[in-house]
Motif scaffolding. Structure first.
Motif, PDB file in Angstrom:
ATOM      1  N   VAL A 169       0.838  -1.201   0.000  1.00  0.00           N
ATOM      2  CA  VAL A 169       0.000   0.000   0.000  1.00  0.00           C
ATOM      3  C   VAL A 169       0.873   1.252   0.000  1.00  0.00           C
ATOM      4  CG1 VAL A 169      -1.641   1.349   1.390  1.00  0.00           C
ATOM      5  CG2 VAL A 169      -2.003  -1.103   1.062  1.00  0.00           C
ATOM      6  N   LYS A 170       1.920   1.257   0.832  1.00  0.00           N
ATOM      7  CA  LYS A 170       2.824   2.412   0.912  1.00  0.00           C
ATOM      8  C   LYS A 170       3.535   2.650  -0.423  1.00  0.00           C
ATOM      9  CE  LYS A 170       2.635   3.579   5.363  1.00  0.00           C
ATOM     10  NZ  LYS A 170       2.202   4.878   5.807  1.00  0.00           N
ATOM     11  N   LEU A 171       3.930   1.569  -1.090  1.00  0.00           N
ATOM     12  CA  LEU A 171       4.578   1.702  -2.403  1.00  0.00           C
ATOM     13  C   LEU A 171       3.614   2.300  -3.427  1.00  0.00           C
ATOM     14  CD1 LEU A 171       6.647  -1.603  -2.632  1.00  0.00           C
ATOM     15  CD2 LEU A 171       7.558   0.726  -2.676  1.00  0.00           C
ATOM     16  N   GLU A 172       2.372   1.863  -3.401  1.00  0.00           N
ATOM     17  CA  GLU A 172       1.366   2.410  -4.317  1.00  0.00           C
ATOM     18  C   GLU A 172       1.125   3.891  -4.033  1.00  0.00           C
ATOM     19  OE1 GLU A 172      -1.966  -0.198  -3.730  1.00  0.00           O
ATOM     20  OE2 GLU A 172      -1.059  -1.809  -4.944  1.00  0.00           O
ATOM     21  N   GLU A 173       1.045   4.239  -2.744  1.00  0.00           N
ATOM     22  CA  GLU A 173       0.870   5.646  -2.362  1.00  0.00           C
ATOM     23  C   GLU A 173       2.065   6.485  -2.803  1.00  0.00           C
ATOM     24  OE1 GLU A 173       0.302   5.514   1.856  1.00  0.00           O
ATOM     25  OE2 GLU A 173      -1.792   4.862   1.682  1.00  0.00           O
ATOM     26  N   LEU A 174       3.261   5.917  -2.652  1.00  0.00           N
ATOM     27  CA  LEU A 174       4.475   6.621  -3.055  1.00  0.00           C
ATOM     28  C   LEU A 174       4.459   6.893  -4.560  1.00  0.00           C
ATOM     29  CD1 LEU A 174       7.328   7.730  -2.452  1.00  0.00           C
ATOM     30  CD2 LEU A 174       8.180   5.400  -2.791  1.00  0.00           C
ATOM     31  N   GLU A 175       4.072   5.900  -5.330  1.00  0.00           N
ATOM     32  CA  GLU A 175       4.026   6.078  -6.791  1.00  0.00           C
ATOM     33  C   GLU A 175       2.976   7.114  -7.181  1.00  0.00           C
ATOM     34  OE1 GLU A 175       5.224   6.032 -10.535  1.00  0.00           O
ATOM     35  OE2 GLU A 175       6.256   5.099  -8.853  1.00  0.00           O
ATOM     36  N   LYS A 176       1.830   7.093  -6.516  1.00  0.00           N
ATOM     37  CA  LYS A 176       0.790   8.098  -6.783  1.00  0.00           C
ATOM     38  C   LYS A 176       1.303   9.495  -6.432  1.00  0.00           C
ATOM     39  CE  LYS A 176      -3.274   5.191  -6.167  1.00  0.00           C
ATOM     40  NZ  LYS A 176      -4.418   4.867  -5.296  1.00  0.00           N
ATOM     41  N   SER A 177       1.994   9.585  -5.306  1.00  0.00           N
ATOM     42  CA  SER A 177       2.557  10.873  -4.891  1.00  0.00           C
ATOM     43  C   SER A 177       3.587  11.370  -5.902  1.00  0.00           C
ATOM     44  CB  SER A 177       3.220  10.760  -3.520  1.00  0.00           C
ATOM     45  OG  SER A 177       2.280  10.528  -2.531  1.00  0.00           O
ATOM     46  N   ARG A 178       4.400  10.452  -6.394  1.00  0.00           N
ATOM     47  CA  ARG A 178       5.415  10.803  -7.389  1.00  0.00           C
ATOM     48  C   ARG A 178       4.751  11.340  -8.666  1.00  0.00           C
ATOM     49  NH1 ARG A 178       8.893   6.182  -6.791  1.00  0.00           N
ATOM     50  NH2 ARG A 178      10.481   7.158  -5.534  1.00  0.00           N
ATOM     51  N   GLN A 179       3.733  10.609  -9.149  1.00  0.00           N
ATOM     52  CA  GLN A 179       3.028  11.028 -10.363  1.00  0.00           C
ATOM     53  C   GLN A 179       2.309  12.360 -10.155  1.00  0.00           C
ATOM     54  OE1 GLN A 179       3.385   9.675 -13.336  1.00  0.00           O
ATOM     55  NE2 GLN A 179       4.778   8.219 -12.382  1.00  0.00           N
ATOM     56  N   SER A 180       1.707  12.518  -8.996  1.00  0.00           N
ATOM     57  CA  SER A 180       1.010  13.765  -8.682  1.00  0.00           C
ATOM     58  C   SER A 180       1.988  14.939  -8.651  1.00  0.00           C
ATOM     59  CB  SER A 180       0.308  13.629  -7.327  1.00  0.00           C
ATOM     60  OG  SER A 180      -0.245  14.848  -6.929  1.00  0.00           O
ATOM     61  N   ALA A 181       3.148  14.714  -8.047  1.00  0.00           N
ATOM     62  CA  ALA A 181       4.162  15.767  -7.972  1.00  0.00           C
ATOM     63  C   ALA A 181       4.638  16.159  -9.364  1.00  0.00           C
ATOM     64  CB  ALA A 181       5.343  15.312  -7.119  1.00  0.00           C
ATOM     65  N   LEU A 182       4.901  15.156 -10.199  1.00  0.00           N
ATOM     66  CA  LEU A 182       5.348  15.448 -11.569  1.00  0.00           C
ATOM     67  C   LEU A 182       4.287  16.233 -12.330  1.00  0.00           C
ATOM     68  CD1 LEU A 182       7.047  12.073 -12.573  1.00  0.00           C
ATOM     69  CD2 LEU A 182       8.159  14.287 -12.257  1.00  0.00           C
ATOM     70  N   SER A 183       3.057  15.792 -12.212  1.00  0.00           N
ATOM     71  CA  SER A 183       1.955  16.460 -12.911  1.00  0.00           C
ATOM     72  C   SER A 183       1.779  17.891 -12.413  1.00  0.00           C
ATOM     73  CB  SER A 183       0.672  15.654 -12.693  1.00  0.00           C
ATOM     74  OG  SER A 183      -0.417  16.303 -13.257  1.00  0.00           O
ATOM     75  N   SER A 184       1.809  18.064 -11.109  1.00  0.00           N
ATOM     76  CA  SER A 184       1.644  19.383 -10.510  1.00  0.00           C
ATOM     77  C   SER A 184       2.767  20.333 -10.928  1.00  0.00           C
ATOM     78  CB  SER A 184       1.620  19.236  -8.992  1.00  0.00           C
ATOM     79  OG  SER A 184       1.642  20.476  -8.367  1.00  0.00           O
ATOM     80  N   LEU A 185       3.990  19.839 -10.898  1.00  0.00           N
ATOM     81  CA  LEU A 185       5.135  20.677 -11.282  1.00  0.00           C
ATOM     82  C   LEU A 185       5.083  21.038 -12.769  1.00  0.00           C
ATOM     83  CD1 LEU A 185       7.883  18.915  -9.173  1.00  0.00           C
ATOM     84  CD2 LEU A 185       7.056  21.260  -8.865  1.00  0.00           C
ATOM     85  N   GLU A 186       4.684  20.101 -13.597  1.00  0.00           N
ATOM     86  CA  GLU A 186       4.579  20.379 -15.035  1.00  0.00           C
ATOM     87  C   GLU A 186       3.487  21.419 -15.293  1.00  0.00           C
ATOM     88  OE1 GLU A 186       5.383  20.397 -19.014  1.00  0.00           O
ATOM     89  OE2 GLU A 186       6.561  19.538 -17.388  1.00  0.00           O
TER      90      GLU A 186
END
Length: 165
Positions: free
Chosen positions: A87-104
């Motif tokens: 679950v933590k790994l899935e949350e981490l990946e979602k956070s990573r994707q969200s951060a990339l999207s937000s920064l872009e």
């Protein structure tokens, strides 16, 4: 050889260009020379560092949980720990994707704001100098240096400190 769509349109449609005052700019240099470009870049870099720190904390938490799996655990405790890690790994990946999207998205907005100001400045200078058409330097096959207004745009964006006094 690549010829811009504007030039093809002028050539193919036979639009009269005599008497037209045409200039060109190096849009990359103008964008890089805008005072807000450096500030926007610095702000984005700061956000990237902040997001990386947040993600690193989450990664370290997962590593610590994985380390716990090396210790003797009951089968039930091991399954729960593995499920939690998943679950933590899935949350981490979602956070990573969200951060990339937000920064872009933020980068795109900042660039659009800066480009709007640049275009307004180009329009103002063109009207002032009686220029009918301004092209990007990358679209120009040939032009005299007197047709380039890049330096004038950059100077207007960055007034000298002596002039401000």
């Amino acid at each position: 050889m690549k010829v811009s769509k504007v030039l093809w349109g002028v050539m193919l449609l036979g639009l009269p260009t005599w008497g037209m005052n045409i200039a060109f700019i190096d849009s990359q240099r103008v964008f890089s020379g805008h005072p807000e470009t450096k500030m926007a870049s610095e702000a984005l870099n700061k956000e990237v560092e902040q997001r990386q720190t947040e993600l690193k904390v989450a990664e370290e938490e997962i590593l610590a949980m994985r380390e716990e799996l090396t210790k003797p655990l009951s089968e039930e405790a091991r399954r729960r720990k593995e499920a939690t890690i998943k679950v933590k790994l899935e949350e981490l990946e979602k956070s990573r994707q969200s951060a990339l999207s937000s920064l872009e998205e933020r980068r795109t907005k900042l660039e659009a704001q800066i480009n709007k100001k640049i275009y307004e400045m180009i329009e103002s200078l063109a009207k002032e100098k009686g220029i009918d058409l301004v092209l990007d330097k990358n679209s120009v096959i040939y032009g005299t240096s007197t047709s380039e207004i890049t330096d004038e745009i950059i100077e207007r964006m960055n007034p000298k400190k002596d002039e401000a006094k």
